[in-house]
Design a protein around this motif. Structure first.
Motif, mmCIF file in Angstrom:
data_model
loop_
_atom_site.group_PDB
_atom_site.id
_atom_site.type_symbol
_atom_site.label_atom_id
_atom_site.label_comp_id
_atom_site.label_asym_id
_atom_site.label_seq_id
_atom_site.Cartn_x
_atom_site.Cartn_y
_atom_site.Cartn_z
ATOM 1 N N GLU A 9 0.771 -1.638 0.155
ATOM 2 C CA GLU A 9 0.201 -0.257 0.039
ATOM 3 C C GLU A 9 0.828 1.554 0.440
ATOM 4 O O GLU A 9 0.657 1.868 -0.808
ATOM 5 C CB GLU A 9 -0.906 -0.105 1.108
ATOM 6 C CG GLU A 9 -2.208 -0.762 1.296
ATOM 7 C CD GLU A 9 -2.927 -0.666 2.479
ATOM 8 O OE1 GLU A 9 -2.865 -0.329 3.324
ATOM 9 O OE2 GLU A 9 -4.245 -1.638 2.845
ATOM 10 N N ARG A 10 2.024 1.027 0.944
ATOM 11 C CA ARG A 10 2.100 2.400 0.898
ATOM 12 C C ARG A 10 3.664 2.397 -0.399
ATOM 13 O O ARG A 10 3.530 3.970 -1.082
ATOM 14 C CB ARG A 10 3.742 2.160 1.911
ATOM 15 C CG ARG A 10 3.161 2.474 2.555
ATOM 16 C CD ARG A 10 4.027 2.584 4.271
ATOM 17 N NE ARG A 10 4.962 1.432 4.439
ATOM 18 C CZ ARG A 10 4.544 0.576 5.256
ATOM 19 N NH1 ARG A 10 2.962 0.620 6.573
ATOM 20 N NH2 ARG A 10 5.263 -0.751 5.919
ATOM 21 N N ARG A 13 1.125 4.305 -2.972
ATOM 22 C CA ARG A 13 0.880 5.196 -2.856
ATOM 23 C C ARG A 13 1.702 6.182 -3.059
ATOM 24 O O ARG A 13 0.859 7.586 -3.752
ATOM 25 C CB ARG A 13 0.804 5.928 -1.408
ATOM 26 C CG ARG A 13 0.405 6.756 -0.611
ATOM 27 C CD ARG A 13 0.056 7.486 0.832
ATOM 28 N NE ARG A 13 0.953 6.804 1.628
ATOM 29 C CZ ARG A 13 1.420 6.379 2.614
ATOM 30 N NH1 ARG A 13 0.480 6.499 3.414
ATOM 31 N NH2 ARG A 13 2.430 5.999 3.206
ATOM 32 N N LEU A 17 0.855 9.015 -6.140
ATOM 33 C CA LEU A 17 1.172 10.726 -6.487
ATOM 34 C C LEU A 17 2.065 10.731 -7.187
ATOM 35 O O LEU A 17 2.560 11.808 -7.738
ATOM 36 C CB LEU A 17 2.011 10.975 -4.651
ATOM 37 C CG LEU A 17 0.575 10.747 -3.651
ATOM 38 C CD1 LEU A 17 1.699 10.823 -2.627
ATOM 39 C CD2 LEU A 17 -0.377 11.475 -3.371
#
Length: 322
Positions: A9-10, A13, A17
Motif C-alpha cells: 500500500e505504501r 501510494r 502520487l
C-alpha cells in the motif's frame, strides 16, 4: 501477511502520487510550449501567477490558523529565490528547444538531488540506487546527441535550450531538497504559504527589472490568457501535491517518478504538434524507465513505515545556519 500488504500500500501510494505530479508536469510543459509558440517570452510572469495562487490559498489557511512560524522567514526567502530561478530558466528554455528535450533533460535534477541530500540531509544511498540513478542520467546523452543533429521540431536553438534546462535543474534540486527538509518537519501548509508569498515578491521584483518590455509586447487574447491560467492552475496543483511525495519518498525518488512525464511530452509532440520524434528519444525514455525501476526497487524509504519528525525550531535552523 499484513506487513506485506502494508508495504504494498505504501509503495502504491508513492507511485500514484508520483504519477499525479508527472501528469501535472506534462500539463505545465504543454502550457509553456504553447505560450512560447505564440511569441510570448515572459517566464517570470508565468511563475508570478503560480506563486500568487499558492499565497492566496495557503496564506489564507495560515492566517486562519494563526500559528507562529516554525522556521525563520529568511529560510523561506532563500528557498523562494532558488525556486524562482529554476522556473525562469526552464520556462525560458521553451523559447529555444522542444517540449520533449525539456522534459527529458529535467532528469538532470536527479544527480544534483543525490549530492545535495547526501551533504545536507545525510541521506545514504546503496550501490543499486546509484546504478538506477546513473542509468536515468545516461538517457541525457542520448537527448543531447539527438538535439545536436535534429532540424525538425527541435527548436530554433536546441543546445542553448538544453543548457538552460540543465542549469534550471540545479536550482530545482536546491528547491526540492529544501522542500523535503521543511516537509519532514511537519509544516507543509506553512511551507507552501511562505513559498508562495516570497516567490510572488521575488518574481515581481525581477519582472520590474528584466521583463517589462516583454510584457508590453504581448498581444493578449482569450487563448493566451487561458494558457496563463492553465499554467498557473497546473503548477499550483503540482506544488500542492509535491510535499506529500517528498514526505513519503524523498526528493530523489520524486524526481525519478517525474520521468514518466516524458511519455506525455512525446505524445503531445507527435499528435498535437504533428512533429517527428527522433528514435533516440524513445531509447532515452526506455533507459530512464529502466533506471527508475532499478532505483525504486532498492529505495527503502518508500517501503518502510513513515518516520516521525520533530517540528523545525529556531534552534534547529540556527544550528543548520552555523
Amino acid at each position: 501477511m499484513a506487513e506485506a500488504v502494508g508495504v504494498a500500500e505504501r509503495v502504491a501510494r508513492v507511485l500514484l502520487l508520483g504519477q499525479i505530479v508527472s501528469l501535472l508536469l506534462a500539463a505545465t510543459s504543454f502550457s509553456s510550449s504553447q505560450i512560447a509558440r505564440r511569441g510570448v517570452d515572459a517566464p517570470l510572469t508565468q511563475s508570478f501567477f503560480t506563486y500568487f495562487s499558492l499565497a492566496l490559498v495557503y496564506g489564507g489557511v495560515s492566517l486562519f490558523r494563526r500559528r507562529k512560524l516554525l522556521a525563520p522567514w529568511h529560510w523561506y526567502l532563500a528557498l523562494a529565490i532558488v525556486d524562482v530561478q529554476g522556473n525562469y530558466l526552464v520556462v525560458k528554455a521553451y523559447q529555444y528547444t522542444s517540449i520533449t528535450s525539456a522534459t527529458l533533460l529535467d532528469c538532470w535534477t536527479i544527480p544534483w538531488v543525490i549530492v545535495l541530500t547526501w551533504l545536507v540531509l545525510g541521506t545514504r544511498y546503496s550501490i543499486p540506487q546509484f546504478m538506477g540513478a546513473a542509468t536515468c542520467v545516461a538517457g541525457l546523452g542520448l537527448v543531447l546527441l539527438s538535439d545536436a543533429w535534429d532540424s525538425t521540431g527541435g527548436g530554433k536553438r536546441p543546445l542553448l535550450g538544453d543548457a538552460l534546462v540543465i542549469a534550471g535543474t540545479l536550482f530545482y534540486a536546491l528547491s526540492n531538497v529544501g522542500e523535503e527538509f521543511f516537509v519532514k518537519k511537519k509544516d507543509r501548509v506553512e511551507l507552501l504559504a511562505m513559498l508562495g508569498f516570497f516567490g510572488m515578491i521575488v518574481s515581481a521584483a525581477e519582472i520590474s527589472v528584466f521583463e517589462r518590455k516583454e510584457l508590453q509586447a504581448i498581444q493578449w487574447s482569450a487563448t493566451t490568457i487561458w494558457l496563463f491560467v492553465g499554467y498557473a492552475f497546473s503548477t499550483a496543483l503540482f506544488y500542492a501535491v509535491v510535499p506529500f511525495v517528498l514526505k513519503f519518498s524523498g526528493a530523489t525518488l520524486f524526481n525519478l517518478s517525474l520521468l514518466t512525464s516524458d511519455m506525455w511530452a512525446i505524445i503531445i509532440r507527435v499528435f498535437y504538434y504533428h512533429q517527428k520524434v527522433d528514435w533516440l528519444y524513445y531509447l532515452a525514455f526506455g533507459v530512464e524507465a529502466a533506471g527508475l525501476v532499478i532505483y525504486s526497487f532498492n529505495d527503502k524509504s518508500s517501503i518502510e513505515a513513515e518516520p516521525e519528525y520533530e517540528p523545525l525550531t529556531d534552534d534547529v535552523a540556527s544550528h543548520l545556519a552555523a
